[in-house]
Design a protein around this motif. Structure first.
Motif, PDB file in Angstrom:
ATOM      1  N   THR A  25       0.855  -1.177   0.000  1.00  0.00           N
ATOM      2  CA  THR A  25       0.000   0.000   0.000  1.00  0.00           C
ATOM      3  C   THR A  25       0.900   1.239   0.000  1.00  0.00           C
ATOM      4  O   THR A  25       2.015   1.195   0.510  1.00  0.00           O
ATOM      5  CB  THR A  25      -0.947  -0.063   1.221  1.00  0.00           C
ATOM      6  N   TYR A  35       2.591  17.670   0.846  1.00  0.00           N
ATOM      7  CA  TYR A  35       1.285  17.271   0.320  1.00  0.00           C
ATOM      8  C   TYR A  35       0.339  18.466   0.153  1.00  0.00           C
ATOM      9  O   TYR A  35      -0.192  18.711  -0.932  1.00  0.00           O
ATOM     10  CB  TYR A  35       0.652  16.208   1.221  1.00  0.00           C
ATOM     11  N   GLY A  69      -8.045   6.745   4.779  1.00  0.00           N
ATOM     12  CA  GLY A  69      -6.934   7.304   4.004  1.00  0.00           C
ATOM     13  C   GLY A  69      -6.998   8.817   4.102  1.00  0.00           C
ATOM     14  O   GLY A  69      -6.935   9.523   3.106  1.00  0.00           O
ATOM     15  N   ASP A  90      -5.181   6.599   8.592  1.00  0.00           N
ATOM     16  CA  ASP A  90      -4.242   6.577   7.464  1.00  0.00           C
ATOM     17  C   ASP A  90      -3.042   5.731   7.873  1.00  0.00           C
ATOM     18  O   ASP A  90      -2.668   5.701   9.051  1.00  0.00           O
ATOM     19  CB  ASP A  90      -3.791   8.018   7.139  1.00  0.00           C
ATOM     20  N   ALA A 116      -6.793   0.983   6.226  1.00  0.00           N
ATOM     21  CA  ALA A 116      -8.232   0.993   5.908  1.00  0.00           C
ATOM     22  C   ALA A 116      -8.783  -0.413   5.717  1.00  0.00           C
ATOM     23  O   ALA A 116      -9.996  -0.614   5.764  1.00  0.00           O
ATOM     24  CB  ALA A 116      -8.472   1.821   4.653  1.00  0.00           C
ATOM     25  N   SER A 132     -11.260   9.564  -0.140  1.00  0.00           N
ATOM     26  CA  SER A 132     -10.869  10.416  -1.264  1.00  0.00           C
ATOM     27  C   SER A 132      -9.502   9.973  -1.757  1.00  0.00           C
ATOM     28  O   SER A 132      -8.533   9.970  -0.978  1.00  0.00           O
ATOM     29  CB  SER A 132     -10.836  11.875  -0.792  1.00  0.00           C
TER      30      SER A 132
HETATM   31  C1  LIG Z   1      -3.699  10.599  -2.375  1.00  0.00           C
HETATM   32  S1  LIG Z   1      -3.632  10.580  -0.632  1.00  0.00           S
HETATM   33  C2  LIG Z   1      -5.285  11.135  -0.239  1.00  0.00           C
HETATM   34  C3  LIG Z   1      -5.368  11.777   1.119  1.00  0.00           C
HETATM   35  C4  LIG Z   1      -6.716  12.414   1.435  1.00  0.00           C
HETATM   36  N1  LIG Z   1      -7.773  11.441   1.407  1.00  0.00           N
HETATM   37  C5  LIG Z   1      -6.999  13.540   0.471  1.00  0.00           C
HETATM   38  O1  LIG Z   1      -7.945  13.431  -0.321  1.00  0.00           O
HETATM   39  O2  LIG Z   1      -6.276  14.555   0.498  1.00  0.00           O
HETATM   40  C6  LIG Z   1      -3.754   8.840  -0.241  1.00  0.00           C
HETATM   41  C7  LIG Z   1      -3.618   8.576   1.244  1.00  0.00           C
HETATM   42  O3  LIG Z   1      -3.941   7.196   1.486  1.00  0.00           O
HETATM   43  C8  LIG Z   1      -3.040   6.710   2.466  1.00  0.00           C
HETATM   44  N2  LIG Z   1      -3.072   5.235   2.397  1.00  0.00           N
HETATM   45  C9  LIG Z   1      -2.499   4.446   1.467  1.00  0.00           C
HETATM   46  N3  LIG Z   1      -2.802   3.164   1.712  1.00  0.00           N
HETATM   47  C10 LIG Z   1      -3.607   3.140   2.821  1.00  0.00           C
HETATM   48  C11 LIG Z   1      -4.263   2.112   3.539  1.00  0.00           C
HETATM   49  N4  LIG Z   1      -4.145   0.826   3.182  1.00  0.00           N
HETATM   50  N5  LIG Z   1      -5.002   2.449   4.618  1.00  0.00           N
HETATM   51  C12 LIG Z   1      -5.109   3.747   4.999  1.00  0.00           C
HETATM   52  N6  LIG Z   1      -4.506   4.758   4.355  1.00  0.00           N
HETATM   53  C13 LIG Z   1      -3.767   4.467   3.256  1.00  0.00           C
HETATM   54  C14 LIG Z   1      -1.722   7.372   2.132  1.00  0.00           C
HETATM   55  O4  LIG Z   1      -0.789   7.346   3.186  1.00  0.00           O
HETATM   56  C15 LIG Z   1      -2.201   8.782   1.773  1.00  0.00           C
HETATM   57  O5  LIG Z   1      -2.234   9.614   2.900  1.00  0.00           O
END
Ligand SMILES: C[S@@+](CC[C@H](N)C(=O)[O-])C[C@H]1O[C@@H](n2cnc3c(N)ncnc32)[C@H](O)[C@@H]1O
Length: 291
Positions: A25, A35, A69, A90, A116, A132
């Motif tokens: 992930t 970010y 996430g 997250d 997640a 998102s």
């Molecule tokens: C593109 S960012 C989106 C963050 C936020 N939702 C937004 O829209 O600004 C993707 C996020 O998903 C998290 N992520 C990736 N794999 C995950 C998982 N298996 N469970 C929870 N979070 C995860 C990453 O660390 C990152 O913060």
């Protein structure tokens, strides 16, 4: 082709783990500090979408909202400001730390580290789950969808949100086409097609809800040099699977391509990102609160 990167730009790179591959992930810790500066979603448009979700009965008053996430809280802090009780999860401790710092103590938002696909929450405790730009980053992403449905009350809302086209500029497209050409066509560990998510939710018995967001678009000005700098910083998880040598070659080719444009790095384009949402209601009755 460049063998030296343009002046003032060489050498700086975030430490993307060498193991970044499509079986893991995508933990955004390496890009956490950058970010918010690079993912800009106009708060007024996000709030306009939330107003419409509330009107459609998807956001009950003082709802318990799970943000999966959650990143730096961009999506759910505005929900907390509207009086909803937000819990965000997250895998990235650095993203969570930033989200919690923005939320401050004693507010309506609590952010924690968790995957997640396996959340430390009770069954059916949330009125709303929101995700998102998550599922494309998660191998076995249907497990995350099932986990969110488990956390959701009967009748609760499943909100899948994205801003689309935010990074669809010519520099990024050139870089992506080069990656395609080198055979790196599979660049996300998780969901490839939105239709797969929609199919999975429909198969779970959830009912689709239509809310028109078509007008929630904005203008974003992109300077080629800045777009290239963001690629040099390896800010985009989409390309983390590329080996360093391939990444550097594409980066240098992209720099050549930019320099071949009449205005080079100072070329400016305007893009038009827009908000989109896939909205579902879990079968069953929610209590009668409205917002
Ligand atoms: C593109 S960012 C989106 C963050 C936020 N939702 C937004 O829209 O600004 C993707 C996020 O998903 C998290 N992520 C990736 N794999 C995950 C998982 N298996 N469970 C929870 N979070 C995860 C990453 O660390 C990152 O913060």
């Amino acid at each position: 082709m460049h063998d030296v990167l343009p002046e003032g730009t060489a050498g700086r790179r975030h430490p993307i783990p060498a193991a970044a591959n499509l079986r893991e992930t995508s933990d955004f810790s390496p890009v956490a500090a950058r970010y918010d500066a690079t993912r800009d979603l106009p708060p007024a448009l996000l709030n306009a979408a939330y107003d419409r979700f509330a009107l459609a009965g998807l956001l009950p008053r003082a709802a318990r909202v799970l943000d999966a996430g959650c990143g730096t809280g961009q999506i759910s802090l505005p929900l907390a400001a509207r009086g909803h009780a937000v819990e965000g999860y997250d895998v990235s401790p650095d993203m969570v730390r930033l989200a919690q710092a923005k939320a401050g103590p004693g507010g309506h938002a609590l952010y924690r580290v968790a995957d997640a696909r396996c959340l430390p929450v009770a069954d059916a405790g949330f009125d709303v789950v929101i995700a998102s730009k998550l599922f494309q980053h998660v191998p076995n992403w249907p497990a995350a969808v099932r986990e969110l449905l488990r956390a959701l009350k009967p009748g609760g809302a499943f909100i899948h949100l994205a801003e689309r086209g935010a990074f669809s500029n010519p520099v990024r497209r050139y870089f992506a086409a080069m990656a395609d050409g080198m055979g790196f066509t599979d660049r996300f560990p998780g969901m490839r097609r939105r239709a797969d998510l929609i199919g999975l939710l429909a198969a779970s018995g959830a009912a689709a809800v239509e809310v028109d967001l078509a007008d929630l678009a904005w203008r974003k000005t992109v300077r080629y040099g800045d777009a290239w700098d963001q690629l040099r910083e390896r800010l985009f998880a989409e390309f983390w699977c590329l080996p360093d040598a391939a990444y550097d070659q594409i980066l240098a080719d992209t720099a050549d391509w930019i320099e071949a444009q009449p205005d080079g790095r100072d070329t400016i384009v305007e893009t038009r990102p827009y908000l989109s949402a896939d909205l579902f209601r879990k079968p069953g009755e929610l209590d009668g609160r409205t917002n």
